[in-house]
Every structure is written in structure tokens, then in C-alpha cells.
Design a protein around this motif. Structure first.
Motif, PDB file in Angstrom:
ATOM      1  N   GLY A 250      48.686  48.250  49.195  1.00 42.96           N
ATOM      2  CA  GLY A 250      49.913  47.870  49.895  1.00 42.96           C
ATOM      3  C   GLY A 250      50.462  48.923  50.819  1.00 42.96           C
ATOM      4  N   GLY A 251      49.716  49.985  51.073  1.00 47.14           N
ATOM      5  CA  GLY A 251      50.161  51.030  51.969  1.00 47.14           C
ATOM      6  C   GLY A 251      50.977  52.099  51.253  1.00 47.14           C
ATOM      7  N   PHE A 252      51.438  53.078  52.017  1.00 51.73           N
ATOM      8  CA  PHE A 252      52.193  54.185  51.432  1.00 51.73           C
ATOM      9  C   PHE A 252      53.595  53.743  51.004  1.00 51.73           C
ATOM     10  CE2 PHE A 252      54.646  58.188  51.591  1.00 51.73           C
ATOM     11  CZ  PHE A 252      53.830  58.981  50.783  1.00 51.73           C
TER      12      PHE A 252
ATOM     13  N   ALA B  50      56.502  53.140  39.708  1.00 58.78           N
ATOM     14  CA  ALA B  50      56.563  51.682  39.730  1.00 58.78           C
ATOM     15  C   ALA B  50      57.577  51.177  40.750  1.00 58.78           C
ATOM     16  CB  ALA B  50      56.911  51.155  38.338  1.00 58.78           C
ATOM     17  N   ALA B  51      58.632  51.938  40.970  1.00 62.97           N
ATOM     18  CA  ALA B  51      59.700  51.504  41.877  1.00 62.97           C
ATOM     19  C   ALA B  51      59.381  51.741  43.342  1.00 62.97           C
ATOM     20  CB  ALA B  51      60.999  52.215  41.517  1.00 62.97           C
ATOM     21  N   ALA B  52      58.654  52.817  43.645  1.00 60.10           N
ATOM     22  CA  ALA B  52      58.451  53.191  45.054  1.00 60.10           C
ATOM     23  C   ALA B  52      56.991  53.314  45.462  1.00 60.10           C
ATOM     24  CB  ALA B  52      59.177  54.501  45.352  1.00 60.10           C
ATOM     25  N   GLY B  53      56.071  53.282  44.501  1.00 59.34           N
ATOM     26  CA  GLY B  53      54.666  53.477  44.843  1.00 59.34           C
ATOM     27  C   GLY B  53      54.408  54.905  45.291  1.00 59.34           C
TER      28      GLY B  53
ATOM     29  N   GLU C 108      56.738  49.049  48.496  1.00 68.04           N
ATOM     30  CA  GLU C 108      57.993  48.396  48.116  1.00 68.04           C
ATOM     31  C   GLU C 108      59.053  48.521  49.213  1.00 68.04           C
ATOM     32  OE1 GLU C 108      58.314  46.612  45.428  1.00 68.04           O
ATOM     33  OE2 GLU C 108      56.291  47.095  44.718  1.00 68.04           O
ATOM     34  N   GLY C 109      58.630  48.929  50.405  1.00 62.16           N
ATOM     35  CA  GLY C 109      59.565  49.070  51.509  1.00 62.16           C
ATOM     36  C   GLY C 109      60.140  50.478  51.611  1.00 62.16           C
ATOM     37  N   TYR C 110      60.720  50.783  52.772  1.00 59.19           N
ATOM     38  CA  TYR C 110      61.263  52.123  53.010  1.00 59.19           C
ATOM     39  C   TYR C 110      62.464  52.428  52.114  1.00 59.19           C
ATOM     40  CZ  TYR C 110      58.328  51.928  57.179  1.00 59.19           C
ATOM     41  OH  TYR C 110      57.254  51.814  58.029  1.00 59.19           O
ATOM     42  N   GLY C 111      63.253  51.404  51.799  1.00 56.92           N
ATOM     43  CA  GLY C 111      64.429  51.615  50.967  1.00 56.92           C
ATOM     44  C   GLY C 111      64.093  52.066  49.559  1.00 56.92           C
ATOM     45  N   ALA C 112      62.850  51.830  49.123  1.00 57.89           N
ATOM     46  CA  ALA C 112      62.445  52.233  47.776  1.00 57.89           C
ATOM     47  C   ALA C 112      62.463  53.747  47.615  1.00 57.89           C
ATOM     48  CB  ALA C 112      61.051  51.691  47.466  1.00 57.89           C
ATOM     49  N   VAL C 113      62.386  54.472  48.728  1.00 59.59           N
ATOM     50  CA  VAL C 113      62.452  55.932  48.653  1.00 59.59           C
ATOM     51  C   VAL C 113      63.806  56.362  48.086  1.00 59.59           C
ATOM     52  CG1 VAL C 113      62.448  58.072  49.983  1.00 59.59           C
ATOM     53  CG2 VAL C 113      60.818  56.263  50.545  1.00 59.59           C
ATOM     54  N   LEU C 114      64.879  55.681  48.525  1.00 62.35           N
ATOM     55  CA  LEU C 114      66.209  56.013  48.009  1.00 62.35           C
ATOM     56  C   LEU C 114      66.366  55.578  46.556  1.00 62.35           C
ATOM     57  CD1 LEU C 114      68.441  55.086  51.080  1.00 62.35           C
ATOM     58  CD2 LEU C 114      67.736  57.350  50.307  1.00 62.35           C
ATOM     59  N   THR C 115      65.775  54.439  46.212  1.00 60.67           N
ATOM     60  CA  THR C 115      65.787  54.022  44.809  1.00 60.67           C
ATOM     61  C   THR C 115      65.066  55.064  43.960  1.00 60.67           C
ATOM     62  OG1 THR C 115      65.759  51.696  45.473  1.00 60.67           O
ATOM     63  CG2 THR C 115      65.129  52.199  43.193  1.00 60.67           C
TER      64      THR C 115
END
Length: 489
Positions: free
Chosen positions: A211-213, A57-60, A216-223
Motif C-alpha cells: 500500500g505504499g509508504f 498498525a495505525a500508520a504503516g 493509511e494516508g498522510y494524517g496517520a503520521v499525526l495519529t
């Protein structure tokens, strides 16, 4: 102990590296099949089943990168730990190595923090198991189920290390078989090769369709990294258990060499299947959990109950291993004079009864806190132990930097497992862990947990340093029980 001490001290075993470890009274009661399954199952915690939906849910779909980054870090840490454990198997594993390489304060601090972590885990897992069991048999209250589970697994650990190994063999076997079957069946459904599947079999379409890979944006990877990092805790258990096997060096080398495919299949493989069977934002993932939602999409009946059985198995496995791990760390601390000496005593079967009972006692207390003060006292315990995994991995890295030189100087023939590209990759891993710790301090999601964990760590380190000063003034530290000495209750 400083780096000038030899490997043969405080649990080191000169001579044949494949000989059964005397290790202060512990007996080699674990068979090779036990160690193999502990190594495989140790990577698969209940957090994988119940916590993966939050990460998705946070990063897709980008949560795959979060799992890959943390997985790579764990692989490197395990390689470092494997190098030290294969050269010198010990019941306290990284705590004993830190004691030798970094100083007594380090071994004391990380040993007690690790013990604290697994004591709290006992309460979490006992409660989680009780919730599932109560849903099946509501006539028995939840607190009674938690008590029953704790008592049964305590009795198992008190019986013999072989009993622990046998229970863990079957618990881990069910987890491994379940995820393996899930990955195979899921991939067949993904590519439209599963007969009778209700899933349309869209191939890789769902990875980019909503919404693509990086929805939630690139920063979501760190989240996502913050959300999944703690589900990897447990991979180091095999290095503690190896000290009670007939051929610890071989067991550690085998476990270390196989950690890459274990993480690739069980973590990346299973999450990949979920994300290709369903869009990442499908409501069923949040409502029912990622694995149940995936099984439902295929059309497998009673998917929820099937997953409850698997989760219960994972919970019991984690609780069983948590009690074992906490007791062996307490045993090691007692043997080094960092805990009551009674913790280092073993009975006629080589079982450290006092260490087990002390660990389970605090586990019972934590369970009580969970039922009595779940939002205050128990929440504090959870948050203050949450970052211990990162502290343990950081200490392993720093210890390996020193231990490599000690091993090469004193027993180079024991370097049967070597860290890749040493010391470059070791320093890179240290940097990665420090980055995650820093990111947690500045992240709303991780700040409270990291601050409380650092506070508890600071208190423990302060106690360690305070204890060390009188010993230095007195001319040295108390001697640990020499390897091979046996103390029976």
C-alpha cells in the motif's frame, strides 16, 4: 521565585561548577558509568517494546516519520533542559528552574504532576513485570510478584543512591545491548548477509510493498505521533540524577550531546529493522509484537521468551527509575516548602527516606487500584497522567526562554551547553507541543486522555495559586533549605 533571584539560591551552587553538589543533603553517589547508562537507558522504555506494534498498525511504514518528529522534539527539549541543568544542576531539575523563571505556582504544579506521573508508572510497570514472572512461575500469584518487585526495588533505593545507580546500570545495559544486537542482526538479515536466516532479505522492499509508504494516508503520521509520544518519557531523568554525581555539569553536557544518536539508533533504527524485515500489515506483528515477529522471521528460536526477558528488564528499569525520580522530585518539593518538610530530610547515607517511602506508598496504592478497579479508578489514573509528558516539555521550553537571560546576566560562564538557534527553535518547539495538545483534544484517540490530564493539571495549578496568595500578602515565600544545609533523620 522570580527571575530576579540569583542562581545561587534554592540549590544553586556558586563557585566551581564541577564541585560535588551539596544539594540539601543528597550525596554524589552516582559514578560516571552510572550516569552514562542512565542517560542511554532512559530513552528506552518498555513502551518501545510493547507499544510499537500499535503505532505500526495505525500508520504503516509512515510510523517512522512519527518517531522522527517526536524524536526531533525530544532532542530540542533535552537541549533546552541540558542548557539549564549544566548551568545549575538541581535535584528538582525543571521543576526548580520553573520555580525561578516562571513563578512558584509553575514549579509547584509541574513538580507534583511529574511525581503523580511516575507514581502511576510504578503501578503499570509492577503489574507488567508480574504478568511475565507469573507466566514463568505460575505457583506465585500475580499480585505477589508485583509486591515482591516493588519491595526489592524499594529496598534498593533506600540503601543508597549508588545501589540505584548500580541496578540501573545493569538493567539499562541489558536493554542497550539487546537493541544494539537486534539492529545489527536485523540489518544483516534485511540485506541478505546473515548466514542461516529464514528471512528472504528483501532490502527496502517492504517499506512500500503493502500500500505504499503511507498506506493509511498522510494524517496517520499525526495519529502515530499520539501513539508514540509517551514512549519517549524518561529522557529527562539524567538531569535529576546528575545532582547526585561527582561532576554533574560534565554528565549533563555529555547526555545532552548524545541524545540525537540515542534516539536515532534505539527508536528509529529498531523500528526501521522491523518494517524492512516484514510487511507492516503482517499478522504476526499484531499477534506477537513487532520485535518478536521480527526475530521469528529471521528464525531465531525461542524469540518470544528472549523478548520477555528483555521486556522484563525494561520494566524493572522503568520501575527502578520511576521510584528514584518520584522520590527526588518529592525531595525537591519538600526542600522548597511545597511538600511536607520530612521529604527534604536525608539519612546518614544522603538518602531521602521519607520521600522514597511516600512515593512507594502511593505506588502500592495504585497497584491495589489496578487489581481492584482496573477499568474505573486505575483507568482514570492512567488517563489523567497520560499527557504529563507534554506538559513537562512545554514548561521546560517556557522556562528556558526566561532562564537564558538569567544565566547570561548572572553566570555566563556556566553556559557550557547552549540551545541551538535561540530563541527561534524554542518557540518552534512550543508551537509543536501546543499543536499536539490541540490535535489530541480533537482526536477520538486522544481526547479523553487529554481532557482528564488537563482537568488534573487545572486542579493542581489552582492549589498552587491558592497557596501563593497568602505568601504574597505576608511579604514573600517560605525560604527553601539553603544549598549545603544538611538535615538528617
Amino acid at each position: 521565585m522570580t527571575s530576579q533571584n540569583t542562581l545561587a539560591e534554592d540549590g544553586g551552587r556558586p563557585g566551581d561548577p564541577g564541585a560535588p553538589p551539596p544539594d540539601g543533603g543528597l550525596r554524589p553517589g552516582l559514578k560516571n558509568r552510572h550516569l552514562s547508562m542512565i542517560a542511554i537507558g532512559g530513552v528506552i522504555g518498555a513502551g518501545l517494546f510493547v507499544g510499537s506494534a500499535t503505532g505500526i498498525a495505525a500508520a504503516g511504514p509512515a510510523i517512522l516519520l512519527s518517531y522522527a518528529l517526536v524524536g526531533a522534539m525530544v532532542v530540542l527539549v533535552m537541549r533546552m533542559l541540558g542548557e539549564m541543568a549544566a548551568a545549575n544542576p538541581a535535584s528538582g531539575s525543571f521543576s526548580e528552574y520553573a520555580d525561578r523563571a516562571l513563578g512558584r505556582w509553575a514549579g509547584f504544579s509541574i513538580g507534583w504532576l511529574y511525581w503523580f506521573f511516575w507514581v502511576v508508572v510504578q503501578a503499570v510497570e509492577a503489574t507488567a513485570g508480574a504478568v511475565i514472572l507469573e507466566s514463568w512461575i505460575p505457583a506465585v500469584p500475580q499480585w505477589a510478584w508485583a509486591l515482591i518487585v516493588m519491595v526489592v526495588l524499594t529496598a534498593t533505593n533506600l540503601a543508597s543512591v549508588g545501589s540505584y545507580g548500580e541496578f540501573e546500570f545493569w538493567f539499562a545495559g541489558i536493554k542497550v545491548a539487546a537493541i544494539g544486537l537486534f539492529v545489527v542482526v536485523g540489518l544483516l538479515a534485511v540485506f541478505g548477509l546473515l548466514p542461516g536466516s529464514d528471512n528472504p532479505g528483501s532490502g527496502l522492499h517492504h517499506l512500500t510493498s503493502a500500500g505504499g509508504f503511507f498506506p493509511e494516508g498522510y494524517g496517520a503520521v499525526l495519529t502515530g505521533v499520539l501513539l508514540v509520544v509517551f514512549s519517549f518519557m524518561g529522557s529527562e531523568i539524567v538531569t535529576l540524577a546528575a545532582g547526585e554525581s561527582a561532576d554533574p555539569q560534565r554528565a549533563v553536557a555529555k547526555a545532552t550531546n548524545s541524545v540525537i544518536w540515542r534516539i536515532a539508533v534505539f527508536y528509529l533504527g529498531s523500528i526501521f529493522v522491523v518494517l524492512t524485515l516484514l510487511p507492516w500489515n503482517d499478522k504476526s506483528i499484531a499477534e506477537h509484537g513487532s520485535y518478536v515477529a521480527a526475530l521469528d522471521s529471521i528464525g531465531i528460536p525461542h524469540a518470544g521468551q528472549i523478548m520477555n526477558v528483555i521486556v522484563l528488564t525494561a520494566v524493572l528499569s522503568c520501575l527502578n527509575s520511576g521510584l528514584y525520580t518520584a522520590s527526588r522530585m518529592a525531595f525537591s518539593l519538600g526542600r522548597r516548602g511545597d511538600a511536607p518538610r520530612s521529604f527534604a530530610r536525608t539519612d546518614s547515607r544522603g538518602v531521602p527516606r521519607a520521600a522514597i517511602l511516600a512515593s512507594v506508598l502511593f505506588g502500592f496504592i495504585a497497584v491495589f487500584f489496578n487489581y481492584r478497579w482496573p477499568d474505573t479508578v486505575f483507568a482514570f489514573l492512567i488517563n489523567s497522567s497520560g499527557a504529563v509528558a507534554l506538559f513537562v516539555w512545554l514548561v521546560i521550553c517556557c522556562t528556558q526562554l526566561r532562564m537564558r537571560g538569567i544565566i547570561e546576566r548572572e553566570s555566563p560562564e556556566r553556559l557550557v551547553v547552549r540551545m541551538w538557534l535561540f530563541p527561534g527553535l524554542t518557540w518552534a518547539t512550543i508551537g509543536m507541543i501546543l499543536f499536539i495538545i490541540g490535535y489530541m483534544l480533537f482526536s477520538d484517540a486522544g481526547r479523553e486522555q487529554m481532557v482528564l490530564s488537563l482537568l488534573v493539571a487545572a486542579v493542581v495549578v489552582g492549589i498552587a495559586v491558592g497557596r501563593e496568595r497568602p505568601w504574597r500578602r505576608g511579604g514573600g515565600r517560605p525560604r527553601a533549605t539553603p544549598a549545603g544545609d544538611r538535615t538528617n533523620t
